[in-house]
Design a protein around this motif. Structure first.
Motif: not given
Lengths: 207, 214, 381, 286
Positions: C310, C288-289, D13, A119, C285, A122-123
């Motif tokens: 985020a 956000k997704s 992602r 994560f 996260e 990704s962030a």
């Protein structure tokens, strides 16, 4: 009126704990010690409440065939398995309870946490934008610290670990300290409000 | 039967099930997730019984520990029962008593402790001279003092951020951003360390059970 | 024969040491700032003699004979005798033992335990505590009396309404996550106040509100708070108790559970307000997704960068506490916030005066004394 | 070029996840390693503090974490235990987190066995207590009141190591290995400031930055921050003792280096593609 007694209890407990700090004399010292003993027991009742709730929730889910109810038996089985092995054989090393802890809970806990690495990646790609000069500053200081914390940083330039440590000890500390002092006053004010019965939301419902 | 190898496989399979979430939400992940929730709840309860409730409550109450029963322990016992009263809607209100005790004790303790540790000690630590400490010391101390004071100005809510207050708050938020950046840089490391831990488990504990040695 | 050697050793110990036996000096004194009944003993041992197995602490009984009160490892160097009578003088001596044979006792020392009504190292703090608490309480009182109190705009709070409204438009739920700590945590309490406001908005707009909690007590309180909000907006029928759930006390079990909920139920607005630890990034996260508007707030400094990254809006540190006052406009909360500001002003003045004093003290000594005094005032033992 | 950037902006992602995984697995599998220079810093302060305690001192180690942060904290626990045992200190372990009680047992019994240290004489595991800060305050007047027995149910009074340990005042040093709350905060507040004990700590890298304030004021005498702190400590413990087994943290530092670079690359690329795409959108007619 339904709140009167709880508010009195909160007030007494709060005041005793404050006095306990300043007054080492009996009876404050003994009452304070007693209160801390009791606290542990009442607080541990909360864990049972949590477990009972968990069971309640999942039994309810199975009964009502709620969404994803098929996984609820898994929760209950896991819960009962730990409980049963613990109660039957105890928690010492090499016994089933400890075995299940080491072989199942440990890797699962560690894995849950290690998902964070992904994560964070990704962030890093999507969220950390140098959209203004302050965000740029945030990123710049992050870069220096990141490099300073790994061996490769020192290999790039000898001064990087030193600068990184300085950043931690000076600007970082100043910022952290400002937040800390401000937050501490928040804690003091909220505690005061609770002790004097001004803040009642924790008892559910304002008035 | 080799319990050690079974254990490694159990751990590895559960690990992979949880990692499958990275691809997308799926039944394997959900299974492991629910199992984890149940097992950790069970662990907590067991430790609570053996490490807290039995020695600190039951043994004290019955005198099994040092031989003299402590009947005062009935009081926290009752409060504990109050706490559990939440489970029965009719008497759920009783749990307020237990909550009041927990919150009151916690509030009293945190008021003095937080004031001491996170406020007064920090003020004491910030009262430092800007003279007689050398150039580097002067810069360091100045940054700390200005950072702390301006940071506090940022958290000042009674005045709009205009004029001098606004400028000071601006300096404050700048220092805060540097601190958050440092914090972020440090944190990234934490996250990756955890992945390294699990990767080591898979590479050096699990693969060898299949005869693969790296 | 077996006992002979150690006995000989001890005799030798006594004979060779210039200052007597193994224990060279002993000091006894009242343990300061306690509830009385305790005497502390400290001693030094001879560096030249072999180390005995243990040191036995002996206290003189009223009859004049020595009685055993405890034994300790020789290296410890200190012992506290407790459950004594305040004001009575007690005498002690220390006897080294080697393989069951006592050696030459150390010097006899005396002290009497005393009790303190006020901890002497905490008087400065007592003064400051009283001053700060009085300021805060006075402002709360002023707020109650309806004095108009200004609070500066806090970015992010105005977005609360939009976020809930957007969720309603999209027909998706609102999710409120009150952190992972228990109800005795101040941030959780601040979060509960905000939850009340968010619930009211959700009730007004008629969107469903999910509150997954990590603590059962927080769950019960959330239920009460949300129920109250629905009652106040006149829509008690729309309140759904089962939407406010307890998942697990375990941090990552909780994060995984909430993650699952987010992915499955796709909330359009997510509030993350309270105490967060490592789960903050997972939650933010994932939120956000799924494309939710996210409003976060915490005083946990280590998590703030991730929220800044985020989430759409982030309340930094104390802004979380301020938010509960700002949103509810409740005079007592506003008063309390004002009180905190006043306290902050006091602290800033203390720091600035202290630093100026310490700096000027380099050239002009009286200024240095001001800094010394301020340090003394804020020093707590 | 712009097409490429736009593609990057929309990249799945999962691709990022895969790159991340590779940047960790490959250096580990290849067993890359870099020397770890130990500079002046909070890790060294903690090492010196423990090193300078007289042999036989009693150190309380609180295991305030659970398996989820083991990769960072368990190596610290092991290295600290090795160091303290070789210096002849005695260790009292406890846990403010339930699962810490099992982790401490693992670390102490493994290191204790290999160094010939006996449970109950050289170390003891008191187990878990609920109540955090409140319990620590209680320990300030009586540890027995909080732990009437150890983890395995042995009565407090029958444990030789504990005969002279009545309250926190009898402890020479407290070390909290902390993954969050309760942890170092609670120990500094209650044991350090309230009872005047020296407190040191090890923590996840996440919480380290805020503890620098305590380091600055001396409320915390030393700190191991994350895997780097653990690796530092392992290096210091090994220095001059060639036969000490390799640590758990050190091998991970190479992977850490590579993945840090990858993350930084992500931030840079992410920003470039964002800027490029963003600028174009801004300019495009509505």
């Amino acid at each position: 009126m339904r709140l009167f007694l709880p508010l009195v209890i909160t007030f007494i407990c709060g005041i005793v704990m404050i006095l306990h700090f300043f007054i080492p004399h009996r009876p404050i010292s003994t009452i304070g010690d007693g209160l801390t003993d009791w606290y542990m027991i009442v607080a541990s009742a909360a864990i049972f409440l949590g477990a009972a709730n968990l069971v309640q929730v999942h039994v309810h889910r199975i009964n009502t065939k709620a969404r994803n109810w098929k996984y609820s038996p898994v929760v209950l089985i896991g819960f009962i398995a730990m409980m049963a092995t613990g109660l039957l054989w105890g928690v010492e090393e090499t016994l089933p309870f400890d075995y299940m802890f080491q072989t199942m809970i440990v890797p699962m806990g560690a894995t849950m946490f290690s998902l964070l690495a992904f994560f964070v990646a990704s962030a890093a790609f999507r969220a950390f934008r140098a959209s203004n000069w302050r965000a740029t500053l945030l990123l710049a200081s992050a870069f220096i610290v990141m490099l300073g914390r790994v061996p490769i940083g020192g290999m790039i330039w000898k001064q990087i670990p030193i600068i990184s440590e300085w950043m931690m000890q000076v600007p970082n500390m100043a910022g952290q300290r400002a937040v800390m002092i401000g937050a501490a006053l928040g804690v003091v004010a909220t505690s005061l409000r609770m002790i004097f019965g001004i803040e009642r939301s924790y008892l559910g419902g304002a008035d | 039967m080799n319990w050690e190898i079974i254990g490694i496989w159990l751990g590895a399979v559960l690990t992979l099930m949880l990692y499958s979430f990275l691809y997308r939400d799926n039944p394997f992940y959900k299974f492991a997730e629910h199992l984890f929730v149940g097992m950790s709840a069970g662990y907590w309860v067991i430790y609570n019984i053996f490490n807290v409730l039995k020695p600190n409550f039951w043994d004290e109450l019955t005198g099994a520990g040092d031989g003299s029963p402590d009947y005062f322990m009935i009081i926290p016992g009752i409060f504990g029962m109050f706490m559990l009263a939440r489970l029965v809607p009719k008497i759920a209100g009783l749990s307020r008593m237990a909550l009041a005790m927990i919150v009151g004790t916690g509030a009293g303790l945190s008021l003095v402790s937080t004031l001491q540790t996170n406020c007064l000690s920090q003020i004491e630590g910030t009262i430092m001279p800007l003279s007689g400490v050398g150039t580097m010391g002067f810069i360091d101390n100045l940054i700390v003092v200005v950072g702390v004071v301006c940071g506090l100005v940022y958290f000042f809510f009674s005045k709009p951020h205009e004029g001098l207050t606004g400028k000071a708050a601006g300096v404050g938020i700048t220092i805060l951003m540097v601190a958050f950046g440092a914090s972020f840089g440090y944190t990234v490391m934490a996250r990756i360390s955890l992945l390294i831990g699990q990767a080591q488990f898979l590479l050096f504990d699990w693969l060898p059970t299949m005869g693969i040695h790296l | 024969m077996k006992a002979f050697l150690p006995a000989l050793l001890l005799v030798l110990m006594a004979a060779t040491a210039s200052g007597g036996g193994f224990v060279l000096t002993t000091e006894a004194s009242d343990v300061p700032d306690d509830d009385g009944g305790r005497i502390g003993l400290v001693w030094t041992v001879s560096p030249d003699l072999p180390v005995p197995d243990s040191i036995v602490v002996e206290r003189m009984a009223p009859g004049g004979e020595w009685e055993h009160v405890g034994s300790v490892a020789p290296i410890d160097g200190r012992y506290t005798d407790s459950e004594l009578e305040n004001g009575t003088v007690y005498s002690y001596r220390l006897v080294p033992w080697l393989q069951g044979v006592p050696g030459e006792p150390g010097p006899v020392v005396s002290a009497s335990p005393a009790v303190k009504w006020l901890h002497s190292g905490r008087i400065g703090m007592l003064v400051i505590t009283v001053v700060l608490c009085t300021i805060i309480l006075l402002y709360i009182e002023a707020g109650k009396r309806g004095k108009d109190l200004f609070v500066r705009r806090i970015a992010g709070l105005n977005a609360v309404e939009d976020a809930v409204g957007r969720a309603t438009e999209m027909g998706r739920p609102v999710m409120y996550i009150p952190g992972i700590m228990d109800m005795d945590d101040i941030q959780t309490i601040a979060s509960m106040v905000i939850l009340g406001r968010v619930a009211r908005k959700a009730a007004e707009y008629g969107s469903s509100l999910l509150v997954p909690t990590c603590r059962s007590v927080v769950m019960s309180v959330s239920q009460e708070v949300v129920k109250e909000a629905y009652l106040q907006t006149g829509r008690p029928d729309a309140f759904r108790r089962e939407d406010i759930t307890y998942l697990t006390d375990d941090q990552f079990g909780y994060a995984a559970g909430v993650d699952g909920m987010m992915v499955r139920q796709r909330p359009a607005a997510i509030f993350l307000l309270g105490t967060f630890y490592a789960e903050s990034l997972i939650l933010a996260e994932t939120g956000k997704s799924v494309g939710a508007i996210q409003i976060a707030g915490t005083a946990m400094v280590s998590q703030i960068p991730f929220f800044i990254a985020a989430c759409d809006y982030t309340l930094i540190g104390e802004e979380l506490y301020a938010a509960s006052a700002y949103l509810s406009r409740e005079p007592r909360l506003l008063g309390s916030l004002k009180g905190q500001d006043a306290a902050k002003l006091v602290i800033m003045i203390l720091i600035v005066l202290g630093v100026l004093g310490a700096t000027a003290g380099h050239w002009w000594e009286p200024a240095g004394r001001v800094a010394e005094f301020l340090r003394f005032l804020t020093h707590v033992e | 070029m712009r097409k490429l950037l736009e593609m990057l902006d929309r990249v799945d992602r999962r691709v990022i996840y895969l790159l991340m995984a590779l940047s960790v697995f490959i250096p580990l599998a290849l067993r890359l390693s870099y020397p770890i220079p130990v500079g002046q810093g909070p890790s060294q302060d903690l090492f010196k503090a423990i090193d300078s305690l007289p042999s036989g001192s009693v150190v309380l180690v609180s295991y305030d974490y659970d398996p989820s942060t083991m990769p960072e904290l368990q190596p610290m626990a092991v290295a600290l235990t090795q160091h303290m045992f070789t210096r002849g200190h005695r260790i009292i372990a406890m846990a403010l987190w339930p699962q810490g009680a099992s982790l401490s047992q693992e670390a102490m019994s493994a290191v204790g066995d290999s160094l010939g240290k006996a449970q109950y004489d050289d170390w003891v595991n008191l187990g878990y207590t609920v109540g955090a800060g409140v319990s620590i305050v209680r320990m300030g007047s009586s540890i027995r009141a909080v732990f009437p027995q150890d983890r395995d149910g042995f009565p407090y009074d029958s444990i030789p190591l504990l005969t002279r340990v009545q309250s926190l005042r009898d402890i020479d040093l407290v070390i909290s290995l902390s993954a969050g709350d309760p942890g170092i905060h609670a120990w500094v507040m209650m044991a350090g400031d309230r009872f005047g004990l020296p407190v040191g700590g090890g923590c996840t890298a996440v919480s380290a930055p805020e503890f620098y304030t305590y380091l600055g004021t001396g409320q915390l005498l030393g700190l191991l921050g994350g895997l780097k702190g653990a690796a530092d400590y392992e290096t210091m413990v090994r220095e001059g003792r060639g036969n000490t087994p390799a640590g758990l943290a050190t091998p991970g530092m190479a992977a850490q280096s590579i993945s840090h670079l990858v993350i930084m690359a992500f931030i840079v690329i992410g920003n470039i593609s964002y800027l490029a795409v963003h600028k174009r959108r801004k300019g495009a007619p509505k």
